[in-house]
Every structure is written in C-alpha cells, then in structure tokens.
Design a protein around this motif. Structure first.
Motif, PDB file in Angstrom:
ATOM      1  N   ALA A   1     -44.789  22.651  -8.349  1.00 10.04           N
ATOM      2  CA  ALA A   1     -44.151  23.878  -7.879  1.00 10.04           C
ATOM      3  C   ALA A   1     -45.093  24.574  -6.902  1.00 10.04           C
ATOM      4  CB  ALA A   1     -43.835  24.790  -9.054  1.00 10.04           C
ATOM      5  N   HIS A   2     -44.540  25.007  -5.763  1.00 14.87           N
ATOM      6  CA  HIS A   2     -45.327  25.761  -4.786  1.00 14.87           C
ATOM      7  C   HIS A   2     -45.906  26.987  -5.487  1.00 14.87           C
ATOM      8  CE1 HIS A   2     -46.288  28.342  -1.389  1.00 14.87           C
ATOM      9  NE2 HIS A   2     -46.275  27.249  -0.634  1.00 14.87           N
TER      10      HIS A   2
ATOM     11  N   THR B   1     -43.834  30.276  -3.838  1.00 15.47           N
ATOM     12  CA  THR B   1     -42.364  30.307  -3.864  1.00 15.47           C
ATOM     13  C   THR B   1     -41.774  29.708  -5.139  1.00 15.47           C
ATOM     14  OG1 THR B   1     -42.091  28.149  -2.817  1.00 15.47           O
ATOM     15  CG2 THR B   1     -42.317  30.069  -1.343  1.00 15.47           C
ATOM     16  N   GLY B   2     -42.530  28.846  -5.805  1.00  8.66           N
ATOM     17  CA  GLY B   2     -42.027  28.177  -7.007  1.00  8.66           C
ATOM     18  C   GLY B   2     -41.147  26.980  -6.717  1.00  8.66           C
ATOM     19  N   LYS B   3     -40.829  26.743  -5.446  1.00  2.00           N
ATOM     20  CA  LYS B   3     -40.000  25.584  -5.086  1.00  2.00           C
ATOM     21  C   LYS B   3     -40.806  24.294  -5.252  1.00  2.00           C
ATOM     22  CE  LYS B   3     -37.015  27.891  -1.748  1.00  2.00           C
ATOM     23  NZ  LYS B   3     -36.574  27.948  -0.349  1.00  2.00           N
ATOM     24  N   ASP B   4     -40.110  23.235  -5.660  1.00  6.65           N
ATOM     25  CA  ASP B   4     -40.783  21.945  -5.823  1.00  6.65           C
ATOM     26  C   ASP B   4     -41.286  21.415  -4.483  1.00  6.65           C
ATOM     27  OD1 ASP B   4     -40.712  21.651  -8.533  1.00  6.65           O
ATOM     28  OD2 ASP B   4     -39.128  20.150  -8.578  1.00  6.65           O
ATOM     29  N   LEU B   5     -42.529  20.983  -4.470  1.00  2.01           N
ATOM     30  CA  LEU B   5     -43.121  20.322  -3.312  1.00  2.01           C
ATOM     31  C   LEU B   5     -43.382  18.873  -3.685  1.00  2.01           C
ATOM     32  CD1 LEU B   5     -45.830  22.826  -2.019  1.00  2.01           C
ATOM     33  CD2 LEU B   5     -43.703  22.189  -0.907  1.00  2.01           C
ATOM     34  N   ARG B   6     -43.123  17.987  -2.753  1.00  3.32           N
ATOM     35  CA  ARG B   6     -43.332  16.557  -2.975  1.00  3.32           C
ATOM     36  C   ARG B   6     -44.159  16.041  -1.807  1.00  3.32           C
ATOM     37  NH1 ARG B   6     -39.572  12.147  -5.030  1.00  3.32           N
ATOM     38  NH2 ARG B   6     -40.239  10.298  -3.922  1.00  3.32           N
TER      39      ARG B   6
END
Length: 156
Positions: free
Chosen positions: A124-125, A128-133
């Motif tokens: 998780a970023h 932002t909490g968005k998934d990063l790959r």
C-alpha cells in the motif's frame, strides 16, 4: 541488481519500514540455483527458532556439466527472516548460485555475484493507501549464466 525502493519523505520512509516489518509487503524473488528442484514446493523450516516459510516455483532448468542442472526459480517468502531464502534453498539442496556464505565446501559460480534479486513488490502506498506493484524482468545476467551452462553442456 533487483528492485530498489526509495522514499521521498521521512514519514513515507517510516511507513514503508513498518510495512516491511509487519510483513505487509508481498515479495517475490528470482534466483538461479544449483540442481533441479521440484516444479512447485513449500519449505517450512524454522530459522533461529522462529517460524519461516517459503514457497517456490521452478521456471526453467538447464543441464550443467559441473552442477548437473541449474534452475531459475521464483521464490515467495511467506515470512521474512534474515537470509531466509538462502537458508531454505540450501537446506533443500539447491544452493543459490554465487552464495559464498552458504556454499561451505560446495562449488558455485563466482565472479557474477549472488544470483538472487527482488522481482516484485506489492504494498500500500504510504500516503494514498492505494496498492502499488513494482516488477522487473528476469535480470539479463541470470539468463546469460543459464545459457552459458546450457552451451557448455552441449559442447562437452
């Protein structure tokens, strides 16, 4: 070689550190190992008295004059112990190529470094909490070592 992660801010660095410590980062590694491991496997072997688990998948195998076979493997640590992948693969009889520390009396290919690197990280970023790959291709050096061993075997 492998993935390297940098943080832009101190707070992001702290959050990333916590994510790694709390095992909230999905990690995959790629390695070239001696021998021919099973197509798929799971290693449950404690390290320094603590639970340690690794799953793996054999991606490619080539014949080798000196080592019988070399294999390209995808390693997925379930836990995150120090040197876990190196210890687990060695205990399974598949030393990571170039791993002088765990080679003991076994021969390995020197001069190319240890053929183990992070291939994919998912987390998780920290802001932002968005998934990063983050993902890379298999290093060229790994492919060249495998090809060289195959070529030497064919020429013998």
């Amino acid at each position: 070689s492998g993935l390297v992660l940098f943080a832009k801010t101190k707070s992001a660095l702290i959050e990333l550190g916590k994510a790694f410590q709390q095992n909230r980062v999905t990690k995959e590694y790629i390695a070239v190992v001696h021998g021919k491991p099973a197509q798929h496997g799971r290693i449950n072997l404690p390290i320094q008295g603590k639970k340690a688990e690794t799953s793996y998948e054999r991606l490619e195998v080539v014949p080798s004059r000196i080592f019988q076979h070399l294999s390209l493997v995808l390693l997925k640590p379930v836990t995150g112990r120090t040197h876990q992948l190196r210890i687990h693969m060695k205990k399974e009889g598949h030393l990571i190529v170039g791993d002088k520390q765990y080679a003991d009396t076994a021969k390995t290919i020197l001069g190319k470094g240890m053929l183990l690197c992070a291939k994919k990280l998912v987390f998780a970023h920290p802001v932002t909490g968005k998934d990063l790959r983050l993902e890379i291709d298999t290093p060229t050096k790994f492919k060249k070592v495998m090809q060289r061993e195959r070529d030497r075997f064919v020429k013998q």
